[in-house]
Design a protein around this motif. Structure first.
Motif, PDB file in Angstrom:
ATOM      1  N   VAL A 139       4.183   4.106  13.441  1.00 56.53           N
ATOM      2  CA  VAL A 139       4.731   4.356  12.113  1.00 56.53           C
ATOM      3  C   VAL A 139       5.791   5.592  12.221  1.00 56.53           C
ATOM      4  CG1 VAL A 139       4.315   5.548   9.999  1.00 56.53           C
ATOM      5  CG2 VAL A 139       2.547   4.003  11.193  1.00 56.53           C
ATOM      6  N   ASN A 140       6.813   5.319  11.873  1.00 56.68           N
ATOM      7  CA  ASN A 140       8.041   6.110  12.335  1.00 56.68           C
ATOM      8  C   ASN A 140       8.116   7.137  11.363  1.00 56.68           C
ATOM      9  OD1 ASN A 140      10.523   6.956  13.398  1.00 56.68           O
ATOM     10  ND2 ASN A 140      11.860   5.913  11.987  1.00 56.68           N
ATOM     11  N   VAL A 141       7.361   8.097  11.584  1.00 59.92           N
ATOM     12  CA  VAL A 141       7.019   9.585  10.892  1.00 59.92           C
ATOM     13  C   VAL A 141       6.577  10.624  11.997  1.00 59.92           C
ATOM     14  CG1 VAL A 141       5.356  10.803   9.221  1.00 59.92           C
ATOM     15  CG2 VAL A 141       6.378   8.438   8.870  1.00 59.92           C
ATOM     16  N   PRO A 142       7.125  11.624  12.023  1.00 60.88           N
ATOM     17  CA  PRO A 142       6.883  12.783  13.311  1.00 60.88           C
ATOM     18  C   PRO A 142       5.303  12.870  12.850  1.00 60.88           C
ATOM     19  CG  PRO A 142       8.697  13.442  11.660  1.00 60.88           C
ATOM     20  CD  PRO A 142       8.161  12.144  11.057  1.00 60.88           C
ATOM     21  N   ASP A 143       4.601  13.510  14.079  1.00 63.23           N
ATOM     22  CA  ASP A 143       3.315  13.355  14.299  1.00 63.23           C
ATOM     23  C   ASP A 143       2.829  14.401  13.368  1.00 63.23           C
ATOM     24  OD1 ASP A 143       3.067  11.592  16.208  1.00 63.23           O
ATOM     25  OD2 ASP A 143       2.713  12.843  17.835  1.00 63.23           O
ATOM     26  N   GLY A 144       3.600  15.331  12.954  1.00 66.42           N
ATOM     27  CA  GLY A 144       3.002  16.611  12.041  1.00 66.42           C
ATOM     28  C   GLY A 144       2.983  16.033  10.827  1.00 66.42           C
ATOM     29  N   GLN A 145       3.649  14.860  10.383  1.00 68.72           N
ATOM     30  CA  GLN A 145       3.576  14.210   8.994  1.00 68.72           C
ATOM     31  C   GLN A 145       2.512  13.339   8.622  1.00 68.72           C
ATOM     32  OE1 GLN A 145       4.963  15.954   6.394  1.00 68.72           O
ATOM     33  NE2 GLN A 145       5.594  17.557   7.941  1.00 68.72           N
ATOM     34  N   LEU A 146       1.972  12.660   9.791  1.00 64.20           N
ATOM     35  CA  LEU A 146       1.190  11.352   9.893  1.00 64.20           C
ATOM     36  C   LEU A 146      -0.334  11.713   8.953  1.00 64.20           C
ATOM     37  CD1 LEU A 146       1.499  10.293  13.414  1.00 64.20           C
ATOM     38  CD2 LEU A 146       2.222   8.970  11.393  1.00 64.20           C
ATOM     39  N   ARG A 147      -0.872  12.974   9.129  1.00 65.74           N
ATOM     40  CA  ARG A 147      -1.857  13.314   8.285  1.00 65.74           C
ATOM     41  C   ARG A 147      -1.414  13.159   6.780  1.00 65.74           C
ATOM     42  NH1 ARG A 147      -4.176  17.590   5.329  1.00 65.74           N
ATOM     43  NH2 ARG A 147      -6.559  17.549   5.433  1.00 65.74           N
ATOM     44  N   ASN A 148      -0.192  13.653   6.417  1.00 69.75           N
ATOM     45  CA  ASN A 148       0.177  13.622   4.972  1.00 69.75           C
ATOM     46  C   ASN A 148       0.444  12.182   4.572  1.00 69.75           C
ATOM     47  OD1 ASN A 148       0.210  16.367   4.655  1.00 69.75           O
ATOM     48  ND2 ASN A 148       2.436  16.609   5.557  1.00 69.75           N
ATOM     49  N   VAL A 149       0.701  11.409   5.398  1.00 65.28           N
ATOM     50  CA  VAL A 149       1.042  10.008   4.839  1.00 65.28           C
ATOM     51  C   VAL A 149      -0.397   9.436   4.909  1.00 65.28           C
ATOM     52  CG1 VAL A 149       1.810   7.767   5.693  1.00 65.28           C
ATOM     53  CG2 VAL A 149       3.254   9.640   6.250  1.00 65.28           C
ATOM     54  N   GLY A 150      -1.263   9.813   5.758  1.00 62.89           N
ATOM     55  CA  GLY A 150      -2.722   9.215   5.656  1.00 62.89           C
ATOM     56  C   GLY A 150      -3.281   9.605   4.223  1.00 62.89           C
ATOM     57  N   LEU A 151      -3.138  10.792   3.840  1.00 65.83           N
ATOM     58  CA  LEU A 151      -3.673  11.199   2.723  1.00 65.83           C
ATOM     59  C   LEU A 151      -2.927  10.464   1.575  1.00 65.83           C
ATOM     60  CD1 LEU A 151      -3.893  15.061   3.248  1.00 65.83           C
ATOM     61  CD2 LEU A 151      -5.540  13.802   2.912  1.00 65.83           C
ATOM     62  N   MET A 152      -1.689  10.262   1.577  1.00 69.05           N
ATOM     63  CA  MET A 152      -1.178   9.514   0.462  1.00 69.05           C
ATOM     64  C   MET A 152      -1.749   8.079   0.488  1.00 69.05           C
ATOM     65  SD  MET A 152       2.568  11.162  -0.223  1.00 69.05           S
ATOM     66  CE  MET A 152       2.770  10.381  -1.593  1.00 69.05           C
ATOM     67  N   LEU A 153      -1.833   7.554   1.536  1.00 69.14           N
ATOM     68  CA  LEU A 153      -2.356   6.328   1.639  1.00 69.14           C
ATOM     69  C   LEU A 153      -3.736   6.226   1.086  1.00 69.14           C
ATOM     70  CD1 LEU A 153      -1.741   3.284   2.537  1.00 69.14           C
ATOM     71  CD2 LEU A 153      -2.619   3.943   4.843  1.00 69.14           C
ATOM     72  N   GLN A 154      -4.791   7.323   1.071  1.00 66.55           N
ATOM     73  CA  GLN A 154      -5.899   7.179   0.571  1.00 66.55           C
ATOM     74  C   GLN A 154      -5.660   7.042  -0.810  1.00 66.55           C
ATOM     75  OE1 GLN A 154      -8.552  10.577   1.296  1.00 66.55           O
ATOM     76  NE2 GLN A 154      -7.491  10.558   3.198  1.00 66.55           N
ATOM     77  N   ARG A 155      -4.918   7.651  -1.514  1.00 70.95           N
ATOM     78  CA  ARG A 155      -4.398   7.470  -3.036  1.00 70.95           C
ATOM     79  C   ARG A 155      -4.025   6.038  -3.473  1.00 70.95           C
ATOM     80  NH1 ARG A 155       1.046   9.809  -5.561  1.00 70.95           N
ATOM     81  NH2 ARG A 155       1.670   7.859  -4.334  1.00 70.95           N
ATOM     82  N   GLU A 156      -3.444   5.506  -2.398  1.00 72.83           N
ATOM     83  CA  GLU A 156      -3.018   4.091  -2.949  1.00 72.83           C
ATOM     84  C   GLU A 156      -4.204   3.246  -2.650  1.00 72.83           C
ATOM     85  OE1 GLU A 156       0.043   3.027  -3.521  1.00 72.83           O
ATOM     86  OE2 GLU A 156       0.619   5.300  -3.742  1.00 72.83           O
ATOM     87  N   MET A 157      -5.355   3.516  -1.821  1.00 72.86           N
ATOM     88  CA  MET A 157      -6.392   2.577  -1.675  1.00 72.86           C
ATOM     89  C   MET A 157      -7.571   2.754  -2.284  1.00 72.86           C
ATOM     90  SD  MET A 157      -5.883   1.253   2.425  1.00 72.86           S
ATOM     91  CE  MET A 157      -6.276   2.788   2.840  1.00 72.86           C
ATOM     92  N   ALA A 158      -7.642   4.115  -2.927  1.00 76.32           N
ATOM     93  CA  ALA A 158      -9.007   4.443  -3.605  1.00 76.32           C
ATOM     94  C   ALA A 158      -9.514   3.512  -4.676  1.00 76.32           C
ATOM     95  CB  ALA A 158      -8.846   6.149  -3.926  1.00 76.32           C
ATOM     96  N   ASN A 159      -8.598   3.387  -5.580  1.00 80.55           N
ATOM     97  CA  ASN A 159      -8.658   2.419  -6.686  1.00 80.55           C
ATOM     98  C   ASN A 159      -9.491   1.057  -6.328  1.00 80.55           C
ATOM     99  OD1 ASN A 159      -8.467   4.288  -8.835  1.00 80.55           O
ATOM    100  ND2 ASN A 159      -6.572   3.753  -9.191  1.00 80.55           N
ATOM    101  N   ALA A 160      -8.651   0.579  -5.386  1.00 78.17           N
ATOM    102  CA  ALA A 160      -8.751  -0.926  -4.985  1.00 78.17           C
ATOM    103  C   ALA A 160     -10.280  -0.988  -4.455  1.00 78.17           C
ATOM    104  CB  ALA A 160      -7.823  -1.487  -3.999  1.00 78.17           C
ATOM    105  N   TYR A 161     -10.735   0.031  -3.746  1.00 77.14           N
ATOM    106  CA  TYR A 161     -12.088   0.163  -3.218  1.00 77.14           C
ATOM    107  C   TYR A 161     -13.029   0.667  -3.999  1.00 77.14           C
ATOM    108  CZ  TYR A 161     -10.153  -2.350   0.901  1.00 77.14           C
ATOM    109  OH  TYR A 161      -9.780  -3.253   1.708  1.00 77.14           O
ATOM    110  N   GLY A 162     -12.558   1.038  -5.313  1.00 77.98           N
ATOM    111  CA  GLY A 162     -13.829   1.835  -6.219  1.00 77.98           C
ATOM    112  C   GLY A 162     -14.177   3.022  -5.810  1.00 77.98           C
ATOM    113  N   VAL A 163     -13.260   3.854  -4.910  1.00 80.03           N
ATOM    114  CA  VAL A 163     -13.658   5.197  -4.583  1.00 80.03           C
ATOM    115  C   VAL A 163     -13.007   6.150  -5.393  1.00 80.03           C
ATOM    116  CG1 VAL A 163     -13.541   6.790  -2.712  1.00 80.03           C
ATOM    117  CG2 VAL A 163     -13.972   4.451  -2.187  1.00 80.03           C
TER     118      VAL A 163
END
Length: 134
Positions: free
Chosen positions: A64-88
């Motif tokens: 993933v072409n994002v600096p290591d310092g921003q990967l956690r932030n990308v992961g957190l935003m991905l959680q938002r994207e996937m939460a509804n699909a998995y009913g979380v």
């Protein structure tokens, strides 16, 4: 420099949501879905006020072409994207962390917009000051 793969980011998001247990691997279906959501999210960052130039991640093993310092932030935003699909449902704490992640990405990828003065303002006189160019 970026060092995490799409698989790493997606697994992190699934584990934080509780969809995949720690030390457990995600299924092929989850991986494919996560990759599609990650690509869609990164491609849509512009509409979120994040000036990130995205190139589709071809596979789960693509870095993933994002600096290591921003990967956690990308992961957190991905959680938002996937939460509804998995009913979380996301807790208020999760929502706050995701909001802060978005703000951090916006700040990191901020590009100031500069523009020339409007034509109507160029040759105007305001009191004793002249703003004409020329």
């Amino acid at each position: 420099m970026a060092s995490k793969t799409a698989r790493d980011v997606i697994t992190y998001a699934f584990q934080d949501l509780g969809v995949v247990a720690d030390q457990e691997s995600m299924s092929d279906t989850q991986g494919n879905y996560g990759l599609r959501k990650l690509n869609d999210m990164l491609a849509g960052f512009e509409s979120e006020g994040i000036r990130y130039a995205h190139t589709d991640l071809a596979s789960l093993d693509t870095v993933v072409n994002v600096p290591d310092g921003q990967l956690r932030n990308v992961g957190l935003m991905l959680q938002r994207e996937m939460a509804n699909a998995y009913g979380v449902p996301l807790s208020d704490e999760d929502k706050d962390a995701i909001h802060k992640a978005k703000m951090a990405l916006q700040a990191y990828y901020y590009v100031p917009v500069t523009s020339a003065p409007e034509l109507a303002l160029r040759n105007r006189r305001f009191g004793r000051f002249s703003f004409s160019q020329g």
